[in-house]
Design a protein around this motif. Structure first.
Motif, PDB file in Angstrom:
ATOM      1  N   THR A 150       0.853  -1.316  -0.041  1.00  0.00           N
ATOM      2  CA  THR A 150      -0.190  -0.063   0.016  1.00  0.00           C
ATOM      3  C   THR A 150       0.953   1.276  -0.045  1.00  0.00           C
ATOM      4  N   GLU A 151       0.259   2.272   0.030  1.00  0.00           N
ATOM      5  CA  GLU A 151       1.140   3.492  -0.349  1.00  0.00           C
ATOM      6  C   GLU A 151       1.843   3.916   1.108  1.00  0.00           C
ATOM      7  N   ARG A 152       1.145   3.602   2.301  1.00  0.00           N
ATOM      8  CA  ARG A 152       1.863   3.797   3.677  1.00  0.00           C
ATOM      9  C   ARG A 152       2.942   2.812   3.839  1.00  0.00           C
ATOM     10  N   GLU A 153       2.668   1.608   3.266  1.00  0.00           N
ATOM     11  CA  GLU A 153       3.594   0.480   3.529  1.00  0.00           C
ATOM     12  C   GLU A 153       4.822   0.663   2.377  1.00  0.00           C
ATOM     13  N   TRP A 154       4.934   1.403   1.339  1.00  0.00           N
ATOM     14  CA  TRP A 154       5.762   1.712   0.474  1.00  0.00           C
ATOM     15  C   TRP A 154       6.321   2.924   1.303  1.00  0.00           C
ATOM     16  N   GLU A 155       5.721   4.075   1.794  1.00  0.00           N
ATOM     17  CA  GLU A 155       6.559   5.012   2.667  1.00  0.00           C
ATOM     18  C   GLU A 155       7.555   4.520   3.815  1.00  0.00           C
ATOM     19  N   VAL A 156       6.870   3.557   4.374  1.00  0.00           N
ATOM     20  CA  VAL A 156       7.847   2.935   5.544  1.00  0.00           C
ATOM     21  C   VAL A 156       8.904   2.164   4.873  1.00  0.00           C
ATOM     22  N   TYR A 157       8.766   1.479   3.752  1.00  0.00           N
ATOM     23  CA  TYR A 157       9.876   0.665   3.229  1.00  0.00           C
ATOM     24  C   TYR A 157      10.691   1.382   2.519  1.00  0.00           C
ATOM     25  N   ARG A 158      10.547   2.695   1.967  1.00  0.00           N
ATOM     26  CA  ARG A 158      11.374   3.565   1.274  1.00  0.00           C
ATOM     27  C   ARG A 158      12.392   3.944   2.437  1.00  0.00           C
ATOM     28  N   GLU A 162      16.489   3.432   3.379  1.00  0.00           N
ATOM     29  CA  GLU A 162      17.467   4.517   3.428  1.00  0.00           C
ATOM     30  C   GLU A 162      18.287   4.028   4.706  1.00  0.00           C
ATOM     31  N   GLY A 163      18.212   2.918   5.588  1.00  0.00           N
ATOM     32  CA  GLY A 163      18.729   2.478   6.650  1.00  0.00           C
ATOM     33  C   GLY A 163      18.309   3.024   7.869  1.00  0.00           C
ATOM     34  N   LYS A 164      16.952   3.680   7.883  1.00  0.00           N
ATOM     35  CA  LYS A 164      16.603   4.367   9.035  1.00  0.00           C
ATOM     36  C   LYS A 164      16.168   3.241   9.963  1.00  0.00           C
ATOM     37  N   THR A 165      16.050   3.389  11.453  1.00  0.00           N
ATOM     38  CA  THR A 165      15.617   2.690  12.386  1.00  0.00           C
ATOM     39  C   THR A 165      13.885   2.976  12.390  1.00  0.00           C
ATOM     40  N   ASN A 166      13.358   1.896  13.378  1.00  0.00           N
ATOM     41  CA  ASN A 166      11.785   2.213  13.489  1.00  0.00           C
ATOM     42  C   ASN A 166      11.594   3.597  14.000  1.00  0.00           C
ATOM     43  N   ALA A 167      12.358   4.032  15.047  1.00  0.00           N
ATOM     44  CA  ALA A 167      12.105   5.465  15.693  1.00  0.00           C
ATOM     45  C   ALA A 167      12.233   6.587  14.614  1.00  0.00           C
ATOM     46  N   GLU A 168      13.335   6.441  13.759  1.00  0.00           N
ATOM     47  CA  GLU A 168      13.555   7.287  12.975  1.00  0.00           C
ATOM     48  C   GLU A 168      12.479   7.463  11.784  1.00  0.00           C
ATOM     49  N   ILE A 169      12.034   6.263  11.341  1.00  0.00           N
ATOM     50  CA  ILE A 169      10.846   6.441  10.346  1.00  0.00           C
ATOM     51  C   ILE A 169       9.537   6.854  11.166  1.00  0.00           C
ATOM     52  N   ALA A 170       9.296   6.610  12.319  1.00  0.00           N
ATOM     53  CA  ALA A 170       8.012   7.071  12.989  1.00  0.00           C
ATOM     54  C   ALA A 170       8.309   8.684  13.155  1.00  0.00           C
ATOM     55  N   VAL A 175       4.268   9.114  13.158  1.00  0.00           N
ATOM     56  CA  VAL A 175       3.446   8.249  13.734  1.00  0.00           C
ATOM     57  C   VAL A 175       4.113   7.396  14.867  1.00  0.00           C
ATOM     58  N   GLY A 176       3.319   6.660  15.611  1.00  0.00           N
ATOM     59  CA  GLY A 176       3.997   6.151  16.740  1.00  0.00           C
ATOM     60  C   GLY A 176       5.036   4.749  16.370  1.00  0.00           C
ATOM     61  N   VAL A 177       6.021   4.566  17.155  1.00  0.00           N
ATOM     62  CA  VAL A 177       6.717   3.562  16.936  1.00  0.00           C
ATOM     63  C   VAL A 177       6.081   2.218  16.555  1.00  0.00           C
ATOM     64  N   SER A 178       5.033   1.904  17.194  1.00  0.00           N
ATOM     65  CA  SER A 178       4.239   0.679  17.316  1.00  0.00           C
ATOM     66  C   SER A 178       3.556   0.504  15.923  1.00  0.00           C
ATOM     67  N   THR A 179       3.237   1.698  15.209  1.00  0.00           N
ATOM     68  CA  THR A 179       2.439   1.790  14.067  1.00  0.00           C
ATOM     69  C   THR A 179       3.691   1.371  12.894  1.00  0.00           C
ATOM     70  N   VAL A 180       4.675   1.931  13.123  1.00  0.00           N
ATOM     71  CA  VAL A 180       5.986   1.511  12.177  1.00  0.00           C
ATOM     72  C   VAL A 180       6.302   0.375  12.094  1.00  0.00           C
ATOM     73  N   LYS A 181       6.417  -0.351  13.347  1.00  0.00           N
ATOM     74  CA  LYS A 181       6.617  -2.024  13.590  1.00  0.00           C
ATOM     75  C   LYS A 181       5.579  -2.788  12.856  1.00  0.00           C
ATOM     76  N   TYR A 182       4.181  -2.231  12.900  1.00  0.00           N
ATOM     77  CA  TYR A 182       3.161  -2.919  12.307  1.00  0.00           C
ATOM     78  C   TYR A 182       3.445  -2.918  10.762  1.00  0.00           C
ATOM     79  N   HIS A 183       3.710  -1.788  10.361  1.00  0.00           N
ATOM     80  CA  HIS A 183       3.679  -1.781   8.814  1.00  0.00           C
ATOM     81  C   HIS A 183       4.924  -2.605   8.394  1.00  0.00           C
ATOM     82  N   VAL A 184       6.025  -2.444   8.963  1.00  0.00           N
ATOM     83  CA  VAL A 184       7.473  -3.384   8.927  1.00  0.00           C
ATOM     84  C   VAL A 184       7.000  -4.771   8.708  1.00  0.00           C
ATOM     85  N   LEU A 188       7.577  -6.953   5.228  1.00  0.00           N
ATOM     86  CA  LEU A 188       8.420  -8.133   5.310  1.00  0.00           C
ATOM     87  C   LEU A 188       7.302  -9.411   4.785  1.00  0.00           C
ATOM     88  N   SER A 189       6.242  -9.403   5.194  1.00  0.00           N
ATOM     89  CA  SER A 189       5.287 -10.661   4.828  1.00  0.00           C
ATOM     90  C   SER A 189       4.803 -10.280   3.287  1.00  0.00           C
TER      91      SER A 189
END
Length: 219
Positions: A150-158, A162-170, A175-184, A188-189
Motif C-alpha cells: 500500500t502507499e503507507r507501506e511503501w513510505e515505510v519501506y522506502r 535508507e537505513g532508518k530505524t523504526n524510531a527514525e521512520i516514526a 506516527v508511533g513506533v508501534s505503528t511503524v513496527k506493524y507496517h514493517v 516483510l510479509s
C-alpha cells in the motif's frame, strides 16, 4: 575522534583470526576487544562484555555460527553480528539473517568494504555482499512483490531502504513506533522475506532504493 567500535572476532581457524587482527589494526576507529575459536566461547565472552560488532564465522565445530548469532542477539540486543564466511549458500544466508545477523560478507571482501560493513553494523544498518544479495533474490523469484504494498507501506519501506530505524521512520512519518513496527511486519510479509536485511537485499536487486511509489506501481 569519536568512540572506537569494539569488535569480537569469531573463527575456528587461528590463521583467519590473525589476519582479521591485522586488518582491524589498520583502522583507528575499529578496536579488537576479543577473539573466540567457536560459538560457545563467543557467547561466554558476550556474557561478560557485549561488543559493538561480532565478526562471525558460520561453519565451526560445536555451536554453529547461526546458533551463536541467535544466542548472542538474545544475550546482547545491542551487539550487531556480521556473518563473515567463505560459503555462499542460500539457506545459510537466510538462516543467519533470520537469527539476527545484520550483515553477510565473504572472506574475499576487500578490507575497506569490511570496515564499512562494521561501521554500518554499529548503526544497525545492513550490509550484504553482492553475491549474498543475488542468491537471496534468485531464491525469491522474479515476481514484483513490492507492487502489493500500500502507499503507507511503501513510505515505510522506502525509509527502511535508507537505513532508518523504526524510531527514525516514526519521526519522519509523525506516527508511533508501534505503528511503524506493524507496517514493517506487513512489508516483510508481502515481500516474502523474514528480516530487514532481506528486505533491503530485495530493494537493491529491484533498484528500488531512492525511488518513489509512482515509479513502481504501488497502490
Amino acid at each position: 575522534m569519536s568512540e572506537r567500535i569494539s569488535v569480537l572476532v569469531v573463527d575456528d581457524h587461528a590463521v583467519v583470526r590473525g589476519g582479521l587482527r591485522l586488518f582491524l589494526l589498520a583502522f583507528p576507529d575499529l578496536n579488537l576487544v576479543g577473539e573466540a575459536a567457536g560459538g560457545q566461547e563467543a557467547l561466554q565472552f558476550c556474557a561478560v562484555q557485549c561488543p559493538d560488532v561480532v565478526l562471525m564465522d558460520l561453519m565451526m565445530p560445536g555451536m554453529s555460527g547461526v546458533e551463536a548469532t541467535r544466542a548472542i542477539r538474545r544475550a546482547c540486543p545491542h551487539t550487531q553480528v556480521i556473518a563473515l564466511t567463505s560459503f555462499l549458500d542460500t539457506q545459510l544466508v537466510q538462516d543467519v539473517l533470520e537469527a539476527g545477523a545484520v550483515g553477510y560478507m565473504l572472506k574475499s571482501a576487500q578490507a575497506a568494504e569490511l570496515a564499512e560493513a562494521i561501521r554500518a553494523a554499529k548503526s544497525g544498518k545492513t550490509t550484504l555482499s553482492s553475491e549474498a544479495t543475488t542468491t537471496l533474490i534468485q531464491q525469491k523469484g522474479a515476481t514484483p512483490l513490492h507492487q502489493e504494498l500500500t502507499e503507507r507501506e511503501w513510505e515505510v519501506y522506502r525509509l527502511l531502504l535508507e537505513g532508518k530505524t523504526n524510531a527514525e521512520i516514526a519521526a519522519v512519518l509523525v506516527v508511533g513506533v508501534s505503528t511503524v513496527k506493524y507496517h514493517v511486519s506487513r512489508v516483510l510479509s508481502k515481500l516474502g522475506v523474514n528480516s530487514r536485511a532481506e528486505a533491503i537485499a530485495y530493494g537493491v536487486q529491484h533498484h528500488l532504493v531512492g525511488q518513489n511509489s509512482a515509479d513502481h506501481g504501488v497502490y
